[in-house]
Design a protein around this motif. Structure first.
Motif, short mmCIF file in Angstrom:
data_model
loop_
_atom_site.label_atom_id
_atom_site.label_comp_id
_atom_site.label_asym_id
_atom_site.label_seq_id
_atom_site.Cartn_x
_atom_site.Cartn_y
_atom_site.Cartn_z
N UNK A 86 36.61 28.76 43.90
CA UNK A 86 34.87 28.86 43.60
C UNK A 86 34.53 30.53 43.22
N UNK A 87 35.13 31.37 43.94
CA UNK A 87 34.67 32.70 43.63
C UNK A 87 35.00 33.06 42.70
N UNK A 88 35.56 32.88 41.89
CA UNK A 88 35.66 34.01 40.58
C UNK A 88 35.34 32.67 39.24
N UNK A 89 34.59 31.53 39.77
CA UNK A 89 33.53 30.82 38.55
C UNK A 89 32.76 31.92 38.36
N UNK A 90 31.38 31.38 37.13
CA UNK A 90 31.16 32.09 36.56
C UNK A 90 29.29 32.71 36.95
N UNK A 91 29.17 31.75 37.63
CA UNK A 91 27.88 32.23 38.58
C UNK A 91 28.45 33.56 40.22
N UNK A 92 29.53 33.66 40.39
CA UNK A 92 29.79 34.54 41.44
C UNK A 92 30.49 35.72 40.59
N UNK A 93 31.14 35.67 39.59
CA UNK A 93 32.44 36.67 38.84
C UNK A 93 31.87 37.80 39.18
N UNK A 94 30.42 37.94 38.55
CA UNK A 94 29.78 39.29 38.37
C UNK A 94 29.81 39.88 39.55
N UNK A 95 29.30 39.79 41.06
CA UNK A 95 29.18 40.74 42.54
C UNK A 95 30.75 40.51 42.77
N UNK A 96 32.12 39.97 43.30
CA UNK A 96 33.35 39.61 43.07
C UNK A 96 34.40 41.22 43.03
N UNK A 97 33.98 42.35 43.26
CA UNK A 97 34.70 42.68 42.79
C UNK A 97 36.34 42.80 43.32
N UNK A 98 37.64 43.38 42.57
CA UNK A 98 39.35 43.39 42.71
C UNK A 98 39.41 43.04 43.97
N UNK A 99 39.00 43.86 44.99
CA UNK A 99 39.25 44.38 46.48
C UNK A 99 39.52 43.12 47.50
N UNK A 100 37.90 42.82 46.68
CA UNK A 100 37.12 41.28 47.85
C UNK A 100 37.83 40.45 47.20
N UNK A 101 38.01 39.97 45.84
CA UNK A 101 39.05 38.41 45.59
C UNK A 101 40.51 38.86 46.03
N UNK A 102 40.75 40.18 46.44
CA UNK A 102 41.67 39.98 47.71
C UNK A 102 40.96 39.32 49.16
N UNK A 103 41.03 39.79 49.37
CA UNK A 103 39.84 39.26 50.42
C UNK A 103 40.16 37.68 50.65
N UNK A 104 39.37 37.21 50.00
CA UNK A 104 39.18 36.00 49.14
C UNK A 104 40.13 35.08 49.06
N UNK A 105 41.10 35.91 48.47
CA UNK A 105 42.56 34.86 48.76
C UNK A 105 43.09 34.37 49.43
N UNK A 106 43.10 35.68 50.25
CA UNK A 106 43.58 35.55 51.54
C UNK A 106 43.11 34.72 52.50
N UNK A 107 41.79 35.01 53.12
CA UNK A 107 41.14 34.33 53.80
C UNK A 107 41.24 32.87 53.27
N UNK A 108 41.53 32.55 51.99
CA UNK A 108 40.98 30.96 51.75
C UNK A 108 42.67 30.44 51.96
N UNK A 109 43.25 30.73 52.35
CA UNK A 109 44.69 30.62 52.45
C UNK A 109 45.33 30.78 53.66
N UNK A 110 44.42 31.24 54.71
CA UNK A 110 45.42 31.61 56.13
C UNK A 110 45.02 30.69 56.74
N UNK A 111 45.66 30.20 58.22
CA UNK A 111 45.40 29.14 59.21
C UNK A 111 44.67 30.24 60.13
N UNK A 112 44.52 31.59 60.44
CA UNK A 112 43.89 32.00 60.86
C UNK A 112 43.88 34.09 61.25
#
Length: 294
Positions: free
Chosen positions: A92-118
């Motif tokens: 969802x964070x890579x859709x057209x709506x949000x992509x303009x404000x997602x910096x590469x470093x924050x994208x990496x963070x969102x990837x990890x957060x969405x996958x983590x269990x803790x």
């Protein structure tokens, strides 16, 4: 490994694919420089693949790596499946709506957060993102990121509030443990009303969600290992090939730490912070007292 690739999120597939590709390379005894020389790739291309940084992965690239590593048929099919998911789906964070404000470093963070269990996080300056109210989010972005347009502030606010859905994820809500500096309770962000609502929200989240725990590091605890800055430790499902990782950021950059020594250092720091911080009930009392002060 992922047992149902088609149902997996692209973020999970990117991270799992990268981890398994790196393990295959190491098992083959090849250095990254040797692989990129064989394929005539840039070194950064292989690095991005192995760290899951690419938004999507070309299946042909995975096939080429599997050929070099002499992967078996089952592994080839699985890794190809991961790459197909990254090509055909979007988080969802890579859709057209949000992509303009997602910096590469924050994208990496969102990837990890969405996958983590803790997640274990220490924050010294502001309320952790998953516990922020919309008004608090707006106040922090309007103050610290003055170059953002009103539309982008709206986008960033939507990103922050959408992220919080992970705490109520069906079947497997994120286990979230946050330690915050006492200064966070007292710093007036957005005005007294915003702070009262924000601190009340933290109390509500802790009291209503067993997967959320907050401790406060009081001033009286003195020097502690979090004084060098905020950090987040991510832990992943045991069935995956993903080891714990650490995320760091400052005003201008962000990093993901993956080495065992780095992760151990921050895990130890978090454990020490836990022992120095007030217990969960005393921390709630401190938060409630801060509500009165605002």
């Amino acid at each position: 490994m992922i047992t149902d690739v088609e149902a997996a999120t692209p973020a999970l597939c990117r991270l799992q694919l990268g981890s398994e590709l790196r393990q295959l390379r190491l098992a083959s005894g090849l250095k990254g420089s040797q692989v990129v020389q064989k394929l005539r790739w840039s070194p950064s291309k292989l690095t991005r693949l192995e760290t899951g940084e690419n938004s999507s992965v070309e299946p042909d690239d995975v096939v080429a790596l599997c050929d070099i590593y002499d992967a078996d048929a089952e592994t080839r099919a699985r890794l190809h499946g991961y790459s197909v998911v990254t090509r055909t789906k979007r988080d969802w964070w890579l859709t057209r709506e949000y992509r303009p404000v997602i910096a590469p470093g924050f994208k990496a963070f969102l990837d990890l957060e969405a996958t983590a269990t803790a997640v274990q996080t220490y924050q010294s300056e502001f309320v952790p993102g998953l516990l922020q109210t919309e008004a608090y989010v707006r106040a922090t972005h309007q103050r610290s990121l003055m170059e953002l347009s009103a539309e982008d502030v709206d986008r960033m606010t939507a990103v922050r509030t959408t992220r919080q859905e992970i705490l109520a994820r069906p079947n497997s809500p994120l286990k979230y443990l946050a330690i915050i500096n006492e200064a966070v309770l007292l710093r007036n962000v957005g005005g007294a009303s915003v702070m009262r609502d924000q601190l009340t929200h933290i109390v509500h989240m802790v009291e209503s969600r067993p997967n959320v725990r907050v401790q406060v590091a009081p001033f009286r605890s003195g020097a502690h290992p979090g004084m060098n800055g905020a950090f987040v430790v991510f832990q992943f499902p045991e069935k995956l090939a993903l080891k714990p990782m650490v995320y760091l950021e400052n005003l201008g950059d962000a990093w993901v730490k993956r080495s065992d020594s780095d992760v151990e250092q921050y895990a130890d720091a978090f454990s020490e912070l836990q022992s120095l911080a007030s217990g969960p009930q005393e921390s709630l009392s401190m938060i409630k007292e801060a509500i009165k002060e605002h």
